[in-house]
Design a protein around this motif. Structure first.
Motif, PDB file in Angstrom:
ATOM      1  N   ASN A 139       0.824  -1.208   0.000  1.00 52.93           N
ATOM      2  CA  ASN A 139       0.000   0.000   0.000  1.00 52.93           C
ATOM      3  C   ASN A 139       0.859   1.259   0.000  1.00 52.93           C
ATOM      4  N   ILE A 140       1.932   1.250   0.785  1.00 56.17           N
ATOM      5  CA  ILE A 140       2.826   2.412   0.835  1.00 56.17           C
ATOM      6  C   ILE A 140       3.514   2.608  -0.516  1.00 56.17           C
ATOM      7  N   SER A 141       3.915   1.494  -1.156  1.00 58.23           N
ATOM      8  CA  SER A 141       4.568   1.609  -2.471  1.00 58.23           C
ATOM      9  C   SER A 141       3.613   2.222  -3.481  1.00 58.23           C
ATOM     10  N   ALA A 142       2.325   1.850  -3.419  1.00 56.77           N
ATOM     11  CA  ALA A 142       1.338   2.417  -4.333  1.00 56.77           C
ATOM     12  C   ALA A 142       1.130   3.898  -4.048  1.00 56.77           C
ATOM     13  N   GLY A 143       1.135   4.274  -2.767  1.00 57.04           N
ATOM     14  CA  GLY A 143       0.984   5.684  -2.399  1.00 57.04           C
ATOM     15  C   GLY A 143       2.155   6.526  -2.870  1.00 57.04           C
ATOM     16  N   LEU A 144       3.370   6.028  -2.700  1.00 58.78           N
ATOM     17  CA  LEU A 144       4.563   6.759  -3.147  1.00 58.78           C
ATOM     18  C   LEU A 144       4.587   6.891  -4.669  1.00 58.78           C
ATOM     19  N   ALA A 145       4.198   5.819  -5.367  1.00 56.06           N
ATOM     20  CA  ALA A 145       4.147   5.877  -6.831  1.00 56.06           C
ATOM     21  C   ALA A 145       3.143   6.916  -7.292  1.00 56.06           C
ATOM     22  N   SER A 146       2.001   6.991  -6.611  1.00 54.97           N
ATOM     23  CA  SER A 146       0.961   7.955  -6.976  1.00 54.97           C
ATOM     24  C   SER A 146       1.455   9.387  -6.814  1.00 54.97           C
ATOM     25  N   VAL A 147       2.114   9.681  -5.707  1.00 55.08           N
ATOM     26  CA  VAL A 147       2.635  11.029  -5.459  1.00 55.08           C
ATOM     27  C   VAL A 147       3.696  11.387  -6.505  1.00 55.08           C
ATOM     28  N   SER A 148       4.585  10.448  -6.807  1.00 57.88           N
ATOM     29  CA  SER A 148       5.662  10.715  -7.766  1.00 57.88           C
ATOM     30  C   SER A 148       5.113  11.006  -9.157  1.00 57.88           C
ATOM     31  N   SER A 179      -7.051  18.847 -17.617  1.00 54.71           N
ATOM     32  CA  SER A 179      -6.171  17.751 -17.223  1.00 54.71           C
ATOM     33  C   SER A 179      -5.180  18.197 -16.145  1.00 54.71           C
ATOM     34  N   LEU A 180      -4.687  19.452 -16.258  1.00 56.21           N
ATOM     35  CA  LEU A 180      -3.779  19.990 -15.251  1.00 56.21           C
ATOM     36  C   LEU A 180      -4.481  20.120 -13.907  1.00 56.21           C
ATOM     37  N   ALA A 181      -5.704  20.666 -13.913  1.00 53.07           N
ATOM     38  CA  ALA A 181      -6.455  20.807 -12.658  1.00 53.07           C
ATOM     39  C   ALA A 181      -6.655  19.444 -12.017  1.00 53.07           C
ATOM     40  N   ASP A 182      -6.963  18.452 -12.831  1.00 50.22           N
ATOM     41  CA  ASP A 182      -7.154  17.103 -12.310  1.00 50.22           C
ATOM     42  C   ASP A 182      -5.859  16.560 -11.719  1.00 50.22           C
ATOM     43  N   SER A 183      -4.733  16.803 -12.395  1.00 43.55           N
ATOM     44  CA  SER A 183      -3.447  16.314 -11.894  1.00 43.55           C
ATOM     45  C   SER A 183      -3.031  17.031 -10.612  1.00 43.55           C
ATOM     46  N   ALA A 184      -3.353  18.336 -10.522  1.00 44.54           N
ATOM     47  CA  ALA A 184      -3.043  19.078  -9.295  1.00 44.54           C
ATOM     48  C   ALA A 184      -3.846  18.513  -8.118  1.00 44.54           C
ATOM     49  N   LEU A 185      -5.112  18.197  -8.380  1.00 41.42           N
ATOM     50  CA  LEU A 185      -5.927  17.566  -7.345  1.00 41.42           C
ATOM     51  C   LEU A 185      -5.400  16.166  -7.040  1.00 41.42           C
ATOM     52  N   VAL A 233       3.251  15.994 -24.558  1.00 35.59           N
ATOM     53  CA  VAL A 233       3.084  15.947 -23.102  1.00 35.59           C
ATOM     54  C   VAL A 233       1.954  15.000 -22.722  1.00 35.59           C
ATOM     55  N   MET A 234       0.839  15.058 -23.446  1.00 36.65           N
ATOM     56  CA  MET A 234      -0.302  14.213 -23.108  1.00 36.65           C
ATOM     57  C   MET A 234      -0.002  12.740 -23.369  1.00 36.65           C
ATOM     58  N   VAL A 235       0.814  12.444 -24.394  1.00 32.05           N
ATOM     59  CA  VAL A 235       1.207  11.046 -24.646  1.00 32.05           C
ATOM     60  C   VAL A 235       2.029  10.513 -23.481  1.00 32.05           C
ATOM     61  N   VAL A 236       2.992  11.314 -23.016  1.00 28.53           N
ATOM     62  CA  VAL A 236       3.789  10.911 -21.853  1.00 28.53           C
ATOM     63  C   VAL A 236       2.888  10.739 -20.633  1.00 28.53           C
ATOM     64  N   SER A 237       1.920  11.640 -20.472  1.00 26.87           N
ATOM     65  CA  SER A 237       0.984  11.567 -19.357  1.00 26.87           C
ATOM     66  C   SER A 237       0.206  10.257 -19.366  1.00 26.87           C
ATOM     67  N   LEU A 281       3.427  14.803 -13.646  1.00 25.53           N
ATOM     68  CA  LEU A 281       2.364  15.229 -14.547  1.00 25.53           C
ATOM     69  C   LEU A 281       2.012  16.701 -14.363  1.00 25.53           C
ATOM     70  N   VAL A 282       2.010  17.179 -13.132  1.00 22.85           N
ATOM     71  CA  VAL A 282       1.719  18.599 -12.892  1.00 22.85           C
ATOM     72  C   VAL A 282       2.766  19.471 -13.579  1.00 22.85           C
ATOM     73  N   ALA A 283       4.035  19.103 -13.452  1.00 23.31           N
ATOM     74  CA  ALA A 283       5.101  19.892 -14.075  1.00 23.31           C
ATOM     75  C   ALA A 283       4.971  19.878 -15.601  1.00 23.31           C
ATOM     76  N   LEU A 284       4.720  18.710 -16.176  1.00 17.23           N
ATOM     77  CA  LEU A 284       4.599  18.613 -17.634  1.00 17.23           C
ATOM     78  C   LEU A 284       3.394  19.395 -18.156  1.00 17.23           C
ATOM     79  N   LYS A 285       2.262  19.285 -17.472  1.00 19.82           N
ATOM     80  CA  LYS A 285       1.039  19.924 -17.958  1.00 19.82           C
ATOM     81  C   LYS A 285       1.062  21.434 -17.741  1.00 19.82           C
ATOM     82  N   LEU A 286       1.779  21.902 -16.719  1.00 13.98           N
ATOM     83  CA  LEU A 286       1.961  23.348 -16.556  1.00 13.98           C
ATOM     84  C   LEU A 286       2.675  23.919 -17.778  1.00 13.98           C
TER      85      LEU A 286
END
Length: 295
Positions: free
Chosen positions: A11-20, A44-50, A124-128, A25-30
């Motif tokens: 569970n912790i590994s999944a949480g860390l992966a999600s944050v990373s 998509s950026l707003a969603d990634s920020a959330l 950017v969206m393909v990488v996302s 994605l926030v940096a790329l979409k900005l």
């Protein structure tokens, strides 16, 4: 390593992966938003920020829920998962409403919105999409293994990102090829609907758990089959379950021969508890022993 420790680490590994992934994605979409000015990328950026805020909160909830029971929390801290999942639902709902409102406003506006730098936005969206797919596959594997509600909700949310991301690529390509910018707003509006529906699903699951709704009927039926066929048990009643995060709390009364010794009765109850937990590792089981015919 015991089952609970393994689940916690997954569970912790999944949480860390999600944050990373959310940070990347926030940096790329900005960058992509600044380059293109596309509303579909803004959505998509707003969603990634959330996603980032929710992922951080989810990771904290996973770490807190993994704490063992103590004097103030005799049944553990797993309800923190439901609180985090409910918060996820609220954030996603607000995001969907804001994006949908903005998309409608653009569609009704007489002034067309010019988009630029579409090729960079598409890259950017393909990488996302690739990063999101990798994350979702890992989260779903962890959720199947541990039953963690926060990981499952986060996976559902990231899964809902995929179609809007594909739509954003289509909108940018059509704008670049044909100069039709309205498609961008249509894609954003569709994304907002998906976000709202997903938020309702996430929120309902968390709310049901916080309101002590019973466990999955299939799990209950499975426990009933185990008890019904268990040696030494003449009957059972008052099988009750409730959810708390990824844990299922089970209480059951079994009916035993009143002439047997206390040690024999205890052995039957303990063996039944072990059997249920072996079959359903997410369960926390309490077995009450009654004399058959005197309940």
């Amino acid at each position: 390593m015991n089952h609970a420790t393994t689940e916690t680490r997954l569970n912790i590994s999944a949480g860390l992966a999600s944050v990373s992934v959310a940070l990347i994605l926030v940096a790329l979409k900005l960058w992509a938003l600044g380059t293109t000015g596309a509303l579909s990328i803004a959505a998509s950026l707003a969603d990634s920020a959330l996603d980032l805020m929710i992922s951080v909160g989810g990771l904290v909830a996973i770490l807190y829920a993994a704490r063992p029971a103590d004097e103030d929390h005799a049944f553990g801290h797993s309800s923190a998962e439901d609180i985090a999942a409910l918060a996820q639902g609220v954030f996603v709902l607000i995001s969907g409403i804001v994006i949908g409102w903005t998309a409608i406003a653009r569609l009704l506006s007489d002034a067309p919105v010019a988009l630029e730098g579409q090729q960079g936005g598409i890259a950017v969206m393909v990488v996302s999409i690739l990063l999101t797919l990798a994350l979702v596959l890992w989260q779903r594997r962890v959720a199947r293994r541990t039953g963690n509600r926060v990981v499952a909700a986060d996976s559902l949310h990231y899964m809902s990102d995929l179609l809007p991301s594909i739509g954003a690529i289509a909108a940018l390509w059509i704008s670049d090829r044909f100069g039709v910018t309205q498609v961008d707003s249509v894609v954003a509006l569709a994304a907002s609907v998906m976000l709202i529906v997903g938020a309702a699903r996430i929120g309902k699951g968390a709310f049901d758990a916080l309101m002590d709704r019973q466990a999955d009927p299939e799990l209950i039926a499975g426990i009933e089959r185990i008890v019904r066929d268990f040696p030494g048990i003449r009957g059972f009643h008052d099988l009750r379950t409730r959810m708390a995060g990824s844990r299922v709390f089970v209480n059951i009364h079994i009916e035993l021969d009143g002439d047997q010794t206390l040690r024999e009765a205890h052995a039957i109850g303990a063996a039944l508890r072990r059997k249920i937990i072996e079959t359903y590792p997410q369960c926390d089981v309490i077995v009450h022993k009654d004399v058959a015919g005197e309940t």
